[in-house]
Design a protein around this motif. Structure first.
Motif, PDB file in Angstrom:
ATOM      1  N   PRO A 173      -4.300  21.047   8.488  1.00  0.00           N
ATOM      2  CA  PRO A 173      -3.872  21.293   7.096  1.00  0.00           C
ATOM      3  C   PRO A 173      -2.364  21.195   6.916  1.00  0.00           C
ATOM      4  CG  PRO A 173      -5.605  22.817   7.694  1.00  0.00           C
ATOM      5  CD  PRO A 173      -5.247  22.069   8.950  1.00  0.00           C
ATOM      6  N   GLU A 174      -1.610  21.582   7.926  1.00  0.00           N
ATOM      7  CA  GLU A 174      -0.151  21.512   7.795  1.00  0.00           C
ATOM      8  C   GLU A 174       0.390  20.088   7.828  1.00  0.00           C
ATOM      9  OE1 GLU A 174      -1.930  23.412   9.908  1.00  0.00           O
ATOM     10  OE2 GLU A 174      -0.925  23.587  11.872  1.00  0.00           O
ATOM     11  N   ASP A 175      -0.445  19.110   8.110  1.00  0.00           N
ATOM     12  CA  ASP A 175      -0.037  17.702   8.028  1.00  0.00           C
ATOM     13  C   ASP A 175      -0.101  17.185   6.597  1.00  0.00           C
ATOM     14  OD1 ASP A 175      -1.807  17.200  11.096  1.00  0.00           O
ATOM     15  OD2 ASP A 175       0.368  17.388  10.833  1.00  0.00           O
ATOM     16  N   THR A 176      -0.639  17.987   5.704  1.00  0.00           N
ATOM     17  CA  THR A 176      -0.727  17.599   4.298  1.00  0.00           C
ATOM     18  C   THR A 176       0.664  17.352   3.728  1.00  0.00           C
ATOM     19  OG1 THR A 176      -2.789  18.793   3.933  1.00  0.00           O
ATOM     20  CG2 THR A 176      -1.423  18.346   1.997  1.00  0.00           C
ATOM     21  N   ALA A 177       0.858  16.173   3.154  1.00  0.00           N
ATOM     22  CA  ALA A 177       2.167  15.784   2.632  1.00  0.00           C
ATOM     23  C   ALA A 177       2.035  14.430   1.959  1.00  0.00           C
ATOM     24  CB  ALA A 177       3.200  15.699   3.752  1.00  0.00           C
ATOM     25  N   VAL A 178       3.100  14.039   1.276  1.00  0.00           N
ATOM     26  CA  VAL A 178       3.229  12.652   0.844  1.00  0.00           C
ATOM     27  C   VAL A 178       4.007  11.929   1.934  1.00  0.00           C
ATOM     28  CG1 VAL A 178       4.092  11.075  -0.908  1.00  0.00           C
ATOM     29  CG2 VAL A 178       3.194  13.313  -1.582  1.00  0.00           C
ATOM     30  N   TYR A 179       3.462  10.832   2.402  1.00  0.00           N
ATOM     31  CA  TYR A 179       4.088  10.073   3.473  1.00  0.00           C
ATOM     32  C   TYR A 179       4.722   8.809   2.893  1.00  0.00           C
ATOM     33  CZ  TYR A 179       2.039  13.159   6.907  1.00  0.00           C
ATOM     34  OH  TYR A 179       1.725  14.272   7.664  1.00  0.00           O
ATOM     35  N   TYR A 180       5.993   8.618   3.258  1.00  0.00           N
ATOM     36  CA  TYR A 180       6.756   7.486   2.756  1.00  0.00           C
ATOM     37  C   TYR A 180       7.123   6.559   3.902  1.00  0.00           C
ATOM     38  CZ  TYR A 180       7.498  10.184  -1.525  1.00  0.00           C
ATOM     39  OH  TYR A 180       7.322  10.894  -2.690  1.00  0.00           O
ATOM     40  N   LEU A 213       7.829  -2.503  -0.375  1.00  0.00           N
ATOM     41  CA  LEU A 213       7.083  -1.866   0.698  1.00  0.00           C
ATOM     42  C   LEU A 213       5.856  -1.239   0.054  1.00  0.00           C
ATOM     43  CD1 LEU A 213       9.865  -2.231   2.087  1.00  0.00           C
ATOM     44  CD2 LEU A 213       9.484  -0.011   3.175  1.00  0.00           C
ATOM     45  N   VAL A 214       4.698  -1.659   0.481  1.00  0.00           N
ATOM     46  CA  VAL A 214       3.453  -1.181  -0.111  1.00  0.00           C
ATOM     47  C   VAL A 214       2.653  -0.442   0.952  1.00  0.00           C
ATOM     48  CG1 VAL A 214       1.326  -1.812  -1.277  1.00  0.00           C
ATOM     49  CG2 VAL A 214       3.426  -3.067  -1.771  1.00  0.00           C
ATOM     50  N   GLU A 215       2.383   0.830   0.680  1.00  0.00           N
ATOM     51  CA  GLU A 215       1.662   1.683   1.625  1.00  0.00           C
ATOM     52  C   GLU A 215       0.187   1.742   1.266  1.00  0.00           C
ATOM     53  OE1 GLU A 215       5.577   4.562   1.707  1.00  0.00           O
ATOM     54  OE2 GLU A 215       4.042   4.535   0.155  1.00  0.00           O
ATOM     55  N   SER A 216      -0.616   2.019   2.265  1.00  0.00           N
ATOM     56  CA  SER A 216      -2.043   2.217   2.066  1.00  0.00           C
ATOM     57  C   SER A 216      -2.580   3.113   3.163  1.00  0.00           C
ATOM     58  CB  SER A 216      -2.782   0.869   2.080  1.00  0.00           C
ATOM     59  OG  SER A 216      -2.601   0.224   3.320  1.00  0.00           O
ATOM     60  N   GLY A 217      -3.771   3.662   2.932  1.00  0.00           N
ATOM     61  CA  GLY A 217      -4.444   4.399   3.978  1.00  0.00           C
ATOM     62  C   GLY A 217      -4.462   5.908   3.814  1.00  0.00           C
ATOM     63  N   GLY A 218      -3.769   6.437   2.827  1.00  0.00           N
ATOM     64  CA  GLY A 218      -3.795   7.884   2.635  1.00  0.00           C
ATOM     65  C   GLY A 218      -5.113   8.330   2.042  1.00  0.00           C
ATOM     66  N   GLY A 219      -5.273   9.652   1.941  1.00  0.00           N
ATOM     67  CA  GLY A 219      -6.492  10.176   1.349  1.00  0.00           C
ATOM     68  C   GLY A 219      -6.762  11.592   1.796  1.00  0.00           C
ATOM     69  N   LEU A 220      -7.982  12.028   1.520  1.00  0.00           N
ATOM     70  CA  LEU A 220      -8.428  13.368   1.882  1.00  0.00           C
ATOM     71  C   LEU A 220      -9.262  13.294   3.153  1.00  0.00           C
ATOM     72  CD1 LEU A 220      -8.862  16.397   1.236  1.00  0.00           C
ATOM     73  CD2 LEU A 220     -10.827  15.687  -0.158  1.00  0.00           C
ATOM     74  N   THR A 227       2.334   7.758  -0.090  1.00  0.00           N
ATOM     75  CA  THR A 227       0.878   7.874  -0.085  1.00  0.00           C
ATOM     76  C   THR A 227       0.518   9.304   0.300  1.00  0.00           C
ATOM     77  OG1 THR A 227      -1.192   6.913   0.752  1.00  0.00           O
ATOM     78  CG2 THR A 227       0.615   7.074   2.320  1.00  0.00           C
ATOM     79  N   GLN A 228      -0.398   9.894  -0.457  1.00  0.00           N
ATOM     80  CA  GLN A 228      -0.756  11.294  -0.243  1.00  0.00           C
ATOM     81  C   GLN A 228      -1.763  11.420   0.897  1.00  0.00           C
ATOM     82  OE1 GLN A 228       0.142  14.359  -2.143  1.00  0.00           O
ATOM     83  NE2 GLN A 228      -0.756  15.149  -0.254  1.00  0.00           N
ATOM     84  N   VAL A 229      -1.465  12.331   1.801  1.00  0.00           N
ATOM     85  CA  VAL A 229      -2.410  12.720   2.850  1.00  0.00           C
ATOM     86  C   VAL A 229      -2.737  14.185   2.644  1.00  0.00           C
ATOM     87  CG1 VAL A 229      -2.711  13.114   5.321  1.00  0.00           C
ATOM     88  CG2 VAL A 229      -1.630  11.004   4.514  1.00  0.00           C
TER      89      VAL A 229
END
Length: 121
Positions: free
Chosen positions: A87-94, A4-11, A115-117
């Motif tokens: 800001p509270e949505d900041t997390a690593v999403y799996y 499973l390969v994730e993409s799309g996270g970021g700042l 992926t880090q958001v």
């Protein structure tokens, strides 16, 4: 093997949007539920949203009306559209998928690498 390969996270700035994608590949006969989980420091991994292969969705109360999960069964891919980010949505999403690999391997849970958001001004 299944990946499973994730993409799309970021700042992103507060109020912005991101779209996460998770593509499943490998020896896959069927995928039942696909979902997204988030992990923040000091907390356990929590379900954000899930979608069945029939299109039934489930959301955490905190993201209802803000996030939208969808999937493309032909591509074995699940998406998470994240709007009005805070800001509270900041997390690593799996990404998670319940995958059937045949009569011998059966059903198993598979996870992406995360992926880090980060939501910050």
């Amino acid at each position: 093997q299944v990946q499973l390969v994730e993409s799309g996270g970021g700042l992103v700035q507060p109020g912005g949007s991101l779209r996460l994608a998770c593509a499943s590949s490998g020896c896959i006969f069927d995928i039942n539920v696909m979902g997204w989980y988030c992990l923040t420091p000091g907390k356990q991994r929590e379900l954000v949203a899930s979608v069945t292969n029939g299109g039934t969705t489930n959301y955490a109360d905190s993201v209802k009306g803000q996030f939208t999960i969808s999937r493309d069964n032909a591509k074995n891919t699940v998406y998470l559209q994240m709007n009005s980010l805070k800001p509270e949505d900041t997390a690593v999403y799996y990404c998670n998928a319940k995958i059937y690999r045949g009569t011998i391997a059966g059903w198993s849970d598979y996870w992406g690498q995360g992926t880090q958001v980060a939501v910050s001004s």
